[in-house]
Design a protein around this motif. Structure first.
Motif, short mmCIF file in Angstrom:
data_model
loop_
_atom_site.label_atom_id
_atom_site.label_comp_id
_atom_site.label_asym_id
_atom_site.label_seq_id
_atom_site.Cartn_x
_atom_site.Cartn_y
_atom_site.Cartn_z
N UNK A 32 0.45 -1.21 -0.15
CA UNK A 32 0.33 -0.21 -0.49
C UNK A 32 1.03 1.26 -0.10
N UNK A 33 2.24 1.26 0.52
CA UNK A 33 2.59 2.25 0.60
C UNK A 33 2.42 3.67 1.65
N UNK A 34 1.27 2.91 2.65
CA UNK A 34 0.93 3.82 3.70
C UNK A 34 1.60 4.16 5.21
N UNK A 35 1.35 4.73 5.68
CA UNK A 35 2.25 5.28 6.76
C UNK A 35 2.47 4.39 7.62
N UNK A 36 3.01 3.70 8.47
CA UNK A 36 2.45 2.85 9.36
C UNK A 36 1.84 3.83 10.85
N UNK A 37 0.79 3.31 11.81
CA UNK A 37 0.01 4.03 12.34
C UNK A 37 -0.03 3.34 14.19
N UNK A 38 0.76 3.25 14.20
CA UNK A 38 0.59 2.25 15.85
C UNK A 38 2.09 3.31 16.38
N UNK A 39 2.10 3.81 17.37
CA UNK A 39 2.85 4.04 17.87
C UNK A 39 3.47 3.73 19.85
N UNK A 40 3.83 2.72 19.57
CA UNK A 40 3.31 2.03 20.63
C UNK A 40 4.46 1.58 22.16
N UNK A 66 -2.16 7.89 31.77
CA UNK A 66 -2.56 9.03 31.81
C UNK A 66 -1.05 9.34 31.68
N UNK A 67 -0.09 8.17 32.30
CA UNK A 67 1.49 9.12 31.26
C UNK A 67 1.17 8.81 29.15
N UNK A 68 0.83 7.49 29.09
CA UNK A 68 0.47 6.95 28.27
C UNK A 68 -0.28 7.72 27.39
N UNK A 69 -1.09 8.60 27.31
CA UNK A 69 -1.37 9.62 26.97
C UNK A 69 -1.23 10.49 26.41
N UNK A 70 -0.39 11.01 27.66
CA UNK A 70 0.66 11.91 27.96
C UNK A 70 1.62 11.39 26.40
N UNK A 71 2.59 11.01 26.24
CA UNK A 71 3.36 10.26 25.48
C UNK A 71 2.26 9.66 23.42
N UNK A 75 -0.72 2.30 21.05
CA UNK A 75 -1.15 1.16 21.58
C UNK A 75 -0.35 0.73 22.43
N UNK A 76 -0.91 -0.11 22.86
CA UNK A 76 0.20 -0.51 24.47
C UNK A 76 0.68 -2.12 24.40
N UNK A 100 -11.53 3.45 26.70
CA UNK A 100 -12.43 4.50 27.39
C UNK A 100 -11.09 5.77 26.96
N UNK A 101 -9.82 5.14 26.77
CA UNK A 101 -8.64 6.20 26.21
C UNK A 101 -8.68 6.10 24.91
N UNK A 102 -9.14 5.32 24.19
CA UNK A 102 -8.98 4.96 23.37
C UNK A 102 -7.99 4.81 22.49
N UNK A 103 -7.64 4.10 23.03
CA UNK A 103 -6.07 3.15 23.41
C UNK A 103 -6.12 2.10 22.85
#
Length: 551
Positions: A32-40, A66-71, A75-76, A100-103
Motif C-alpha cells: 500500500x505504501x501507507x504510513x505506519x499507524x502504531x505509536x507503541x 495518564x502517562x501513555x496518553x501524555x506520550x 497501542x500498548x 475509554x482512553x481510545x487506546x
C-alpha cells in the motif's frame, strides 16, 4: 537529528494515494505504501505504591494510562510476566480504562526460555493454544485488543513448530479472524528459512533493534540498513514490520541507552513509518517515573569514564581492537609517568581481552580483563613513561581494548578514569565530557566511548519519545483524515516539513511551519475541515509549539 537525511525522504510521497489506514490483518506497507499507524510502548507500566491484600503491587492503571496518553501512545503492548495477577489486572482494570482512553492493546507473553522458576506468564504459562483461545475471546469482549505477541520467538522454534503454529492460528481465527499475532525476533534470526516454514502462521514480525550481531544499545548507525533489510525480506511474504527500540537497559551491557540514543533511534524508525516501511514503532520499557539510576554511575571520578565494550554473542578475531587517542604535549622534566584507575566487568577467563596503554603506537602497559576481581573494582595503575616520552615535544597517548584471541561469546567491558600525568599534559583527563579523545577501530563489534551518568536520563528519554510521537501523530492524523485530496496534500506537505525540521533539530523552522499549518487549518475550519477536526489539530499544534520552544 544531526545526521544525513535519509535517501528515501521524497517530498513527492505526499502526493501518492491518499487513503485511511488498513486493518491490521491486511495492512502491508509493501503493497500500500501507507504510513505506519502504531505509536507503541511495551512494559514499563507504573505499579501501585502499596501492596493490596494479596501482598502484590498491582498495576496502577489510572497513572499508567495518564502517562501513555501524555506520550501519544495509541497501542500498548501489555506484558504478562511480572506478577501472577497481571492477566486479571489486564482484563478487569487496564482494558476497560484503555478502551475509554481510545487506546489499543496487544497482549504480550513470554516463551518457554523465559518461563523459569516461579516467573511465567500466568495463568496459561507455556500452553500457547490456550493463550490463542483466551486472548481471542478477550478481543471479542474488548475490541481494543487488536493482537498478541510472544517474546524471543526465534530462541524457541523447537516449541513453535509449523504444526503447533497452525493449531494456534486456527484456534484464534475461529473466534476472531481479525486478531493479529506477531512474534518478537532479532535481525540476525529473520531469514527466508523462518518465513518459508512459519510465515503463513504469523501476521508480521516485531524486531527488537540492538545493532544486529553487535548486540548493544549504544550504536544506531546500522539501524537504517537493518530496517531496509527486514522490510525487503518481509515484503516478499506480504508481512508488516514492527520496530522495537530499547529505552531501558539491555542485559549484559554497560548502561541504559542514553536519552540521545533513544531520540535518534526513535526518529529513524518514525521516518521509516512515514515512508510505509514500518507498521509500528514500539518503545521498550520506557520508564514513566523519573528516579535516578545509580547503577549507571560507574565512573571513578565525577560522572564520566572511558569505556570499551564487546557484547554477548559478538564474535571477534585476534588483532581486533578499538582505541581512544589524544595528542599530548610533553614538557621538559626529570620524570614521566601516568597514573590512572581501571576496572572491568565480565567473565574472568584469561587470554582473550586485553587492556592496553600505548605511546606513539607502542604498547607500554597491558592487563588481561580477568586480572581484576571482583567486578567493577577500580584499581590504580602507574606506568613509567620516561623511556617513551623523554626528549619529545608531542606524543600520541592511546588506551586500547585488544583481542589477543578471538571469541564467540565472551562479553566484557573495561573502564579507565582519573588520569594523573607527570611530565606531560592530558586534556579531559577525567572524561568529564566527550572532547579531546579520538576513537579508532578495526572492528565494529568493540565499542569505545566516554560514558556519562545522567541523573535525568529517564525524564529526558520520556520527553524525547513524547515529542517525537506527537510530531508523528500530527502527520499521520492528517494522512488518515477524511479531507479532500488536494487539501490533504497541501496539509501533509507542511506536516512533513515540520517533522523533518524537528528531527534535524531546526526547531525555530519547525515552529514557523506549525504557524503556517495552523493558519491554513483555521482558514478551512468549518468548510473543507470539520470544526472538530480543526480544533483537534489546533490543540496538537499548540502542544508541539510548546515542546519545540522548550528545546
Amino acid at each position: 537529528m544531526k545526521r544525513f537525511r535519509f535517501y528515501f525522504l521524497l517530498s513527492s510521497f505526499v502526493l501518492s494515494v491518499i487513503s485511511g489506514f488498513a486493518a491490521p490483518k491486511t495492512a502491508n506497507a509493501a503493497e500500500t505504501g501507507n504510513p505506519g499507524n502504531i505509536l507503541g510502548d511495551y512494559a514499563g507500566v507504573i505499579r501501585e505504591t502499596s501492596s493490596r491484600s494479596d501482598g502484590i503491587y498491582h498495576i496502577d492503571t489510572p497513572r499508567s494510562i495518564e502517562k501513555m496518553k501524555e506520550l501519544h501512545i495509541n497501542t500498548y503492548y501489555f506484558l504478562i510476566w511480572h506478577e501472577k495477577t497481571d492477566w486479571d489486572d489486564l482484563r478487569n482494570e487496564f482494558l476497560p480504562a484503555a478502551k475509554k482512553a481510545g487506546m489499543n492493546v496487544v497482549v504480550y507473553v513470554v516463551p518457554p526460555t523465559e518461563s523459569t522458576g516461579e516467573r511465567k506468564s500466568y495463568p496459561y504459562t507455556t500452553d500457547y493454544i490456550s493463550w490463542s483461545r483466551e486472548i481471542a475471546k478477550l478481543s471479542v469482549e474488548y475490541p481494543n485488543v487488536i493482537g498478541w505477541a510472544i517474546d524471543d520467538f526465534n530462541h524457541n522454534l523447537t516449541t513453535f513448530t509449523p504444526e503447533y503454529l497452525d493449531q494456534m492460528k486456527k484456534t484464534s481465527e475461529a473466534i476472531n479472524p481479525d486478531l493479529f499475532f506477531t512474534p518478537l525476533m532479532y535481525t540476525d534470526s529473520l531469514n527466508d528459512s523462518f518465513l518459508q516454514t512459519r510465515g503463513a502462521y504469523i501476521d508480521g514480525v516485531i524486531i527488537a533493534f540492538r545493532d544486529g550481531i553487535y548486540r548493544n544499545t549504544q550504536v544506531y548507525a546500522s539501524e537504517q540498513e537493518q530496517i531496509d533489510s527486514a522490510y525487503r525480506l518481509l515484503s516478499k511474504y506480504h508481512l508488516p514490520l514492527y520496530w522495537m527500540i530499547y529505552a531501558s537497559q539491555l542485559s549484559n551491557t554497560p548502561a541504559n541507552p542514553s536519552a540521545n540514543y533513544i531520540r535518534e533511534a526513535t526518529q529513524i524508525a518514525l521516518e521509516n513509518m512515514k515512508q510505509g516501511k514500518i507498521k509500528g514503532t514500539i518503545s521498550y520499557v520506557l520508564k514513566k517515573n523519573f528516579e535516578p539510576e545509580p547503577n549507571d554511575d560507574k565512573a571513578y571520578h565525577d560522572a564520566g569514564y572511558l569505556n570499551f565494550f564487546i557484547g554477548s554473542g559478538v564474535p571477534s578475531s585476534a588483532g581486533n581492537y578499538t582505541q581512544a587517542t589524544q595528542r599530548v604535549r610533553v614538557n621538559k622534566a626529570y620524570s614521566y609517568s601516568l597514573t590512572f584507575q581501571t576496572m572491568n566487568l565480565g567473565a574472568d577467563v584469561y587470554g582473550y581481552h586485553k587492556k592496553q596503554l600505548l605511546v606513539d603506537g607502542k604498547v607500554v602497559w597491558e592487563q588481561d580483563t580477568a586480572d581484576i576481581v571482583p567486578d567493577l573494582l577500580w584499581i590504580p595503575v602507574t606506568v613509567d613513561l620516561k623511556p617513551y616520552l623523554a626528549g619529545k615535544s608531542w606524543a600520541d597517548l592511546s588506551f586500547r581494548f585488544y583481542e589477543k584471541k578471538g571469541v564467540n561469546n565472551f562479553w566484557t567491558y573495561a573502564g579507565f578514569d582519573a588520569l594523573e600525568p607527570v611530565g606531560f599534559t592530558v586534556n579531559n583527563a577525567n572524561f568529564a565530557d566527550s572532547s579531546s579523545w579520538n576513537f579508532s577501530s578495526n572492528y565494529a563489534g568493540i565499542i569505545g566511548e566516554i560514558l556519562h551518568y545522567d541523573e535525568q536520563r529517564r525524564e529526558r528519554a520520556y520527553n524525547h519519545i513524547k515529542v517525537s510521537y506527537a510530531t508523528y501523530e500530527l502527520y499521520s492524523s492528517i494522512f488518515s483524515s477524511d479531507v479532500e485530496a488536494s487539501t490533504k496534500s497541501s496539509l501533509l506537505k507542511k506536516a512533513d516539513s515540520i517533522m523533518t525540521c524537528h528531527f534535524e533539530e531546526q526547531n525555530d523552522r519547525a515552529i514557523q511551519g506549525l504557524d503556517s499549518l495552523q493558519n491554513q487549518i483555521a482558514s478551512l475550519k468549518g468548510k473543507q475541515i470539520t470544526v472538530d477536526q480543526a480544533e483537534s489539530w489546533d490543540a496538537l499544534i499548540n502542544e508541539l509549539k510548546a515542546y519545540y520552544s522548550a528545546l
